[in-house]
Write a protein that holds these residues in place. Structure first.
Motif, short mmCIF file in Angstrom:
data_model
loop_
_atom_site.label_atom_id
_atom_site.label_comp_id
_atom_site.label_asym_id
_atom_site.label_seq_id
_atom_site.Cartn_x
_atom_site.Cartn_y
_atom_site.Cartn_z
N UNK A 134 0.83 -1.29 -0.16
CA UNK A 134 -0.14 -0.02 -0.01
C UNK A 134 0.80 1.44 -0.03
N UNK A 135 2.32 1.08 0.45
CA UNK A 135 3.00 2.19 0.48
C UNK A 135 3.69 2.25 -0.82
N UNK A 136 3.52 2.87 -1.80
CA UNK A 136 3.98 3.06 -3.18
C UNK A 136 5.56 3.39 -3.26
N UNK A 137 6.04 4.20 -2.38
CA UNK A 137 7.52 4.32 -2.22
C UNK A 137 8.05 3.23 -1.71
N UNK A 138 7.68 2.68 -0.83
CA UNK A 138 8.21 1.32 -0.26
C UNK A 138 8.41 0.16 -1.35
N UNK A 139 7.28 0.16 -2.26
CA UNK A 139 7.02 -0.75 -3.28
C UNK A 139 8.30 -0.41 -4.22
N UNK A 140 8.26 0.86 -4.60
CA UNK A 140 9.45 1.32 -5.67
C UNK A 140 10.59 0.96 -5.13
N UNK A 141 11.01 1.47 -3.91
CA UNK A 141 12.16 0.89 -3.20
C UNK A 141 12.51 -0.56 -3.32
N UNK A 146 -8.51 -11.08 -0.29
CA UNK A 146 -9.87 -11.44 -0.72
C UNK A 146 -10.77 -11.56 0.40
N UNK A 147 -10.71 -10.48 1.46
CA UNK A 147 -11.70 -10.42 2.42
C UNK A 147 -13.29 -10.25 1.79
N UNK A 148 -13.88 -11.03 2.66
CA UNK A 148 -15.46 -10.57 2.22
C UNK A 148 -16.03 -9.59 2.92
N UNK A 149 -16.90 -9.02 2.27
CA UNK A 149 -17.66 -7.90 2.88
C UNK A 149 -18.94 -7.62 2.17
N UNK A 150 -19.50 -7.13 3.24
CA UNK A 150 -21.23 -6.89 2.75
C UNK A 150 -21.32 -5.34 2.25
N UNK A 151 -22.25 -5.34 1.16
CA UNK A 151 -22.22 -3.96 0.63
C UNK A 151 -22.56 -2.99 1.51
N UNK A 152 -23.47 -3.05 2.65
CA UNK A 152 -23.75 -2.16 3.44
C UNK A 152 -22.79 -1.76 4.38
N UNK A 153 -21.73 -2.51 4.49
CA UNK A 153 -20.84 -2.19 5.56
C UNK A 153 -19.45 -1.52 5.02
N UNK A 206 -6.06 -0.14 -2.66
CA UNK A 206 -4.46 0.06 -2.32
C UNK A 206 -3.98 -1.35 -2.42
N UNK A 207 -4.49 -2.29 -2.16
CA UNK A 207 -3.88 -3.83 -2.05
C UNK A 207 -4.02 -4.57 -3.27
N UNK A 208 -5.27 -4.36 -3.85
CA UNK A 208 -5.84 -5.55 -4.93
C UNK A 208 -5.58 -4.80 -6.36
N UNK A 209 -5.43 -3.54 -6.35
CA UNK A 209 -5.40 -2.90 -7.70
C UNK A 209 -4.28 -1.98 -8.11
#
Length: 255
Positions: free
Chosen positions: A72-79, A101-108, A119-122
């Motif tokens: 999630x830390x782009x600078x750390x990823x680049x490093x 792939x955490x599950x989650x309900x729309x309303x939550x 920030x994790x998945x894309x």
């Protein structure tokens, strides 16, 4: 079981894998190491990552480079991408495997949850590709392999933020393929079906659900992390020299 095929051009190749310390990622780290590649892998969990590196070093006599990184830390990823290149030469194979792939309900779902999920998945898929592309150009080409998922193709109801990210990866793959192809950089996506990792077993696998899923596959076997490795090795190697901007589905024929 690891694939039996050998790809001569992967021996000595500089490979970077995100999420390479457990699950499918660990199988990929081992699979590339068994091809003789110089592997660096990014993960955030020390325990399984160090254990994996120790085991591969003991079995193969070569140690993959573990780079602890919060993607999630782009600078750390680049490093970390820079460290991989410093250790092994310009990265010519990038595997964007990391996901949550955490599950989650729309309303939550809150704005904060949504943003963290993307920030994790894309988001890291783009910035890791951005980080390694100059080195691939210097090397004369390379292969970027982005992990998407069949979850967005089967209308999975329990993780809309995740499925949105996974669909977005396909668009990102095609856009990057169009841009980077002139430099002989291929960009493809792989969409696994239900691969039974330890995380899946701990959180979501039930005997009934797994049996029902396998019954819908053409190949009536439970998918294991190693079952994805061969396809990734193929996409990384010059055996797929003219294959780009594609999504390959590896799901035992479920779809």
């Amino acid at each position: 079981m690891m694939p039996s095929a050998r790809f001569a051009d992967l021996e000595g190749a500089s490979v970077l894998i995100t999420g390479g310390g457990s699950g499918i990622g660990a199988a990929l780290t081992e699979g590339f190491a068994r091809q003789g590649a110089k592997v660096a892998f990014i993960d955030i969990a020390d325990g399984p990552s160090l254990a994996l590196a120790d085991r591969i070093e003991k079995e193969l006599g070569r140690r993959p480079l573990y780079l602890k990184t919060d993607i999630r830390d782009v600078e750390a990823l680049r490093a970390s991408a820079a460290r991989a290149a410093e250790a092994h030469g310009d990265v010519t194979v990038l595997v964007n495997n990391a996901a949550l792939d955490d599950r989650h309900a729309v309303e939550d779902v809150t704005v904060e949850f949504w943003d963290n999920n993307q920030a994790v998945n894309l988001r890291p898929h783009f910035f890791s590709a951005q980080a390694v592309a100059p080195g691939m150009k210097r090397a004369g080409g390379g292969s970027i392999i982005n992990f998407t998922s069949t979850s967005f193709l089967i209308n999975h109801p329990d993780m809309p933020a995740y499925t949105a990210a996974k669909a977005g990866i396909v668009g990102l793959t095609k856009g990057l393929a169009g841009k980077l192809g002139a430099d002989d950089i291929r960009v493809n996506a792989i969409a696994p079906g239900w691969v039974i990792t330890e995380r899946q077993k701990q959180l979501w696998v039930t005997e009934q659900a797994l049996a029902a899923h396998v019954a819908k596959q053409c190949i009536k076997q439970v998918m294991q992390p190693e079952d994805v490795v061969g396809t990734v090795l193929f996409l990384a190697s010059d055996a797929s020299r003219m294959l780009t901007a594609q999504m390959l589905i590896v799901d035992g024929g479920f779809l």
